[in-house]
Design a protein around this motif. Structure first.
Motif, PDB file in Angstrom:
ATOM      1  N   HIS A  43      -4.306  -0.503   4.177  1.00 45.67           N
ATOM      2  CA  HIS A  43      -3.764   0.529   3.279  1.00 45.67           C
ATOM      3  C   HIS A  43      -2.419   1.051   3.766  1.00 45.67           C
ATOM      4  O   HIS A  43      -1.539   1.347   2.958  1.00 45.67           O
ATOM      5  N   THR A  44      -2.267   1.187   5.059  1.00 46.66           N
ATOM      6  CA  THR A  44      -1.025   1.707   5.629  1.00 46.66           C
ATOM      7  C   THR A  44      -0.814   1.072   6.991  1.00 46.66           C
ATOM      8  O   THR A  44      -1.765   0.872   7.742  1.00 46.66           O
ATOM      9  N   HIS A  45       0.455   0.769   7.288  1.00 40.89           N
ATOM     10  CA  HIS A  45       0.799   0.200   8.586  1.00 40.89           C
ATOM     11  C   HIS A  45       1.948   1.008   9.167  1.00 40.89           C
ATOM     12  O   HIS A  45       2.900   1.335   8.465  1.00 40.89           O
ATOM     13  N   ALA A  46       1.860   1.362  10.455  1.00 40.92           N
ATOM     14  CA  ALA A  46       2.916   2.147  11.100  1.00 40.92           C
ATOM     15  C   ALA A  46       3.262   1.551  12.458  1.00 40.92           C
ATOM     16  O   ALA A  46       2.401   1.040  13.167  1.00 40.92           O
ATOM     17  N   LEU A  47       4.538   1.640  12.776  1.00 39.77           N
ATOM     18  CA  LEU A  47       5.044   1.294  14.098  1.00 39.77           C
ATOM     19  C   LEU A  47       5.638   2.557  14.701  1.00 39.77           C
ATOM     20  O   LEU A  47       6.276   3.339  13.994  1.00 39.77           O
TER      21      LEU A  47
ATOM     22  N   VAL B 196       6.851  11.197  24.003  1.00 42.32           N
ATOM     23  CA  VAL B 196       7.244  11.737  22.700  1.00 42.32           C
ATOM     24  C   VAL B 196       7.599  10.590  21.760  1.00 42.32           C
ATOM     25  O   VAL B 196       8.074   9.545  22.196  1.00 42.32           O
ATOM     26  N   VAL B 197       7.364  10.806  20.474  1.00 43.00           N
ATOM     27  CA  VAL B 197       7.705   9.799  19.473  1.00 43.00           C
ATOM     28  C   VAL B 197       9.214   9.836  19.247  1.00 43.00           C
ATOM     29  O   VAL B 197       9.779  10.888  18.951  1.00 43.00           O
ATOM     30  N   ALA B 198       9.850   8.682  19.392  1.00 49.26           N
ATOM     31  CA  ALA B 198      11.291   8.571  19.157  1.00 49.26           C
ATOM     32  C   ALA B 198      11.578   8.081  17.735  1.00 49.26           C
ATOM     33  O   ALA B 198      12.515   8.540  17.100  1.00 49.26           O
ATOM     34  N   ASN B 199      10.772   7.138  17.251  1.00 51.67           N
ATOM     35  CA  ASN B 199      10.949   6.591  15.902  1.00 51.67           C
ATOM     36  C   ASN B 199       9.598   6.187  15.340  1.00 51.67           C
ATOM     37  O   ASN B 199       8.712   5.768  16.085  1.00 51.67           O
ATOM     38  N   THR B 200       9.488   6.273  14.028  1.00 49.44           N
ATOM     39  CA  THR B 200       8.285   5.823  13.329  1.00 49.44           C
ATOM     40  C   THR B 200       8.703   5.113  12.050  1.00 49.44           C
ATOM     41  O   THR B 200       9.626   5.546  11.368  1.00 49.44           O
ATOM     42  N   GLU B 201       8.023   4.034  11.747  1.00 52.43           N
ATOM     43  CA  GLU B 201       8.227   3.320  10.493  1.00 52.43           C
ATOM     44  C   GLU B 201       6.856   3.185   9.862  1.00 52.43           C
ATOM     45  O   GLU B 201       5.912   2.715  10.502  1.00 52.43           O
ATOM     46  N   ILE B 202       6.713   3.639   8.615  1.00 57.62           N
ATOM     47  CA  ILE B 202       5.418   3.618   7.939  1.00 57.62           C
ATOM     48  C   ILE B 202       5.550   2.867   6.617  1.00 57.62           C
ATOM     49  O   ILE B 202       6.455   3.142   5.835  1.00 57.62           O
ATOM     50  N   ALA B 203       4.642   1.942   6.386  1.00 58.86           N
ATOM     51  CA  ALA B 203       4.563   1.236   5.103  1.00 58.86           C
ATOM     52  C   ALA B 203       3.261   1.662   4.425  1.00 58.86           C
ATOM     53  O   ALA B 203       2.174   1.408   4.946  1.00 58.86           O
ATOM     54  N   TYR B 204       3.391   2.333   3.275  1.00 57.41           N
ATOM     55  CA  TYR B 204       2.230   2.746   2.487  1.00 57.41           C
ATOM     56  C   TYR B 204       1.946   1.627   1.485  1.00 57.41           C
ATOM     57  O   TYR B 204       2.726   1.398   0.572  1.00 57.41           O
ATOM     58  N   ILE B 205       0.831   0.943   1.671  1.00 55.53           N
ATOM     59  CA  ILE B 205       0.532  -0.251   0.880  1.00 55.53           C
ATOM     60  C   ILE B 205      -0.433   0.064  -0.259  1.00 55.53           C
ATOM     61  O   ILE B 205      -0.204  -0.304  -1.401  1.00 55.53           O
ATOM     62  N   ARG B 206      -1.513   0.754   0.062  1.00 50.00           N
ATOM     63  CA  ARG B 206      -2.509   1.191  -0.937  1.00 50.00           C
ATOM     64  C   ARG B 206      -2.850   2.640  -0.654  1.00 50.00           C
ATOM     65  O   ARG B 206      -2.890   3.056   0.496  1.00 50.00           O
ATOM     66  N   GLU B 207      -3.131   3.390  -1.704  1.00 52.87           N
ATOM     67  CA  GLU B 207      -3.488   4.796  -1.513  1.00 52.87           C
ATOM     68  C   GLU B 207      -4.910   4.922  -0.957  1.00 52.87           C
ATOM     69  O   GLU B 207      -5.737   4.023  -1.108  1.00 52.87           O
ATOM     70  N   LEU B 208      -5.143   6.058  -0.321  1.00 55.14           N
ATOM     71  CA  LEU B 208      -6.487   6.435   0.107  1.00 55.14           C
ATOM     72  C   LEU B 208      -6.882   7.644  -0.742  1.00 55.14           C
ATOM     73  O   LEU B 208      -6.174   8.650  -0.776  1.00 55.14           O
ATOM     74  N   ARG B 209      -7.980   7.542  -1.447  1.00 52.20           N
ATOM     75  CA  ARG B 209      -8.427   8.528  -2.432  1.00 52.20           C
ATOM     76  C   ARG B 209      -9.424   9.519  -1.830  1.00 52.20           C
ATOM     77  O   ARG B 209     -10.018   9.257  -0.780  1.00 52.20           O
ATOM     78  N   PRO B 210      -9.679  10.646  -2.527  1.00 51.91           N
ATOM     79  CA  PRO B 210     -10.649  11.631  -2.019  1.00 51.91           C
ATOM     80  C   PRO B 210     -12.005  11.004  -1.717  1.00 51.91           C
ATOM     81  O   PRO B 210     -12.500  10.167  -2.482  1.00 51.91           O
ATOM     82  N   TYR B 211     -12.542  11.392  -0.596  1.00 55.75           N
ATOM     83  CA  TYR B 211     -13.852  10.976  -0.080  1.00 55.75           C
ATOM     84  C   TYR B 211     -13.900   9.525   0.397  1.00 55.75           C
ATOM     85  O   TYR B 211     -14.938   9.054   0.841  1.00 55.75           O
ATOM     86  N   GLN B 212     -12.800   8.816   0.309  1.00 57.16           N
ATOM     87  CA  GLN B 212     -12.774   7.418   0.754  1.00 57.16           C
ATOM     88  C   GLN B 212     -12.838   7.362   2.278  1.00 57.16           C
ATOM     89  O   GLN B 212     -12.150   8.090   2.975  1.00 57.16           O
TER      90      GLN B 212
END
Length: 180
Positions: free
Chosen positions: A119-123, A74-90
């Motif tokens: 675009h996004t990095h998660a731990l 099970v996931v205990a913790n998550t850290e997400i950095a949104y760096i650049r957006e992802l657009r429709p159809y990308q």
């Protein structure tokens, strides 16, 4: 749900990747995946990351071993950095890899990339379970027959662990509700 059925069917196939290999999956942003800002919805990121970690478990043979040992993760913790957006159809790829473990958790790194840009990095910090109780990664290793050594965790994971320990200490203190 279809991903779970597919994973269950494929779990007995021989592994195609080693446990510490990066597993890559390709996606495209659909119109039902976007928010009011016309970019990939944050909830969809979490679903995609779950799907990619499941795929990692399938192709490394970890899912089959865990099911046979009647263990779960099970996931205990998550850290997400949104760096650049992802657009429709990308089009984009998600790169998933197991970084290693300590005495309590396993750590995963996931990166969303498009056109060679991050675009996004998660731990993720995951806990292993058996019989409804948390078990150590070492016990999980023994139960699943892996018995591998963890590579050293990267410095950024050690820094994140320190941050989480400090947050835990803060929540254990009496906090004046008027301050927040």
């Amino acid at each position: 749900m279809l991903e779970l059925i597919s994973a269950a069917r494929r779990r007995k196939r021989p592994p195609t990747h080693d446990l510490f290999d990066t597993v890559r999956m390709e996606f495209r942003v659909g119109l039902l995946d976007i928010d009011l800002n016309l970019q990939l919805n944050t909830g969809k990121y979490v679903k995609i990351m779950d799907r990619c970690r499941l795929e990692h478990a399938v192709v490394t043979g970890l899912l089959h071993r865990a099911i046979e040992a009647r263990t779960s993760t099970v996931v205990a913790n998550t850290e997400i950095a949104y760096i650049r957006e992802l657009r429709p159809y990308q089009r984009f790829q998600v790169h998933t890899r197991l970084l290693g473990w300590d005495d309590k958790y396993s750590y995963y790194d996931q990166r969303f990339e498009s056109q060679r840009k991050l675009h996004t990095h998660a731990l993720h910090r995951l806990a292993h379970m058996y019989g409804g109780k948390t078990i150590s990664p070492q016990a999980f290793q023994e139960m699943t027959g892996l018995n591998l050594s963890s590579p050293p965790l990267p410095e950024y994971v050690r820094d994140w662990k320190t941050l989480l320990q400090n947050k835990r200490r803060l929540t254990e203190r009496d906090i004046d509700p008027e301050r927040f």
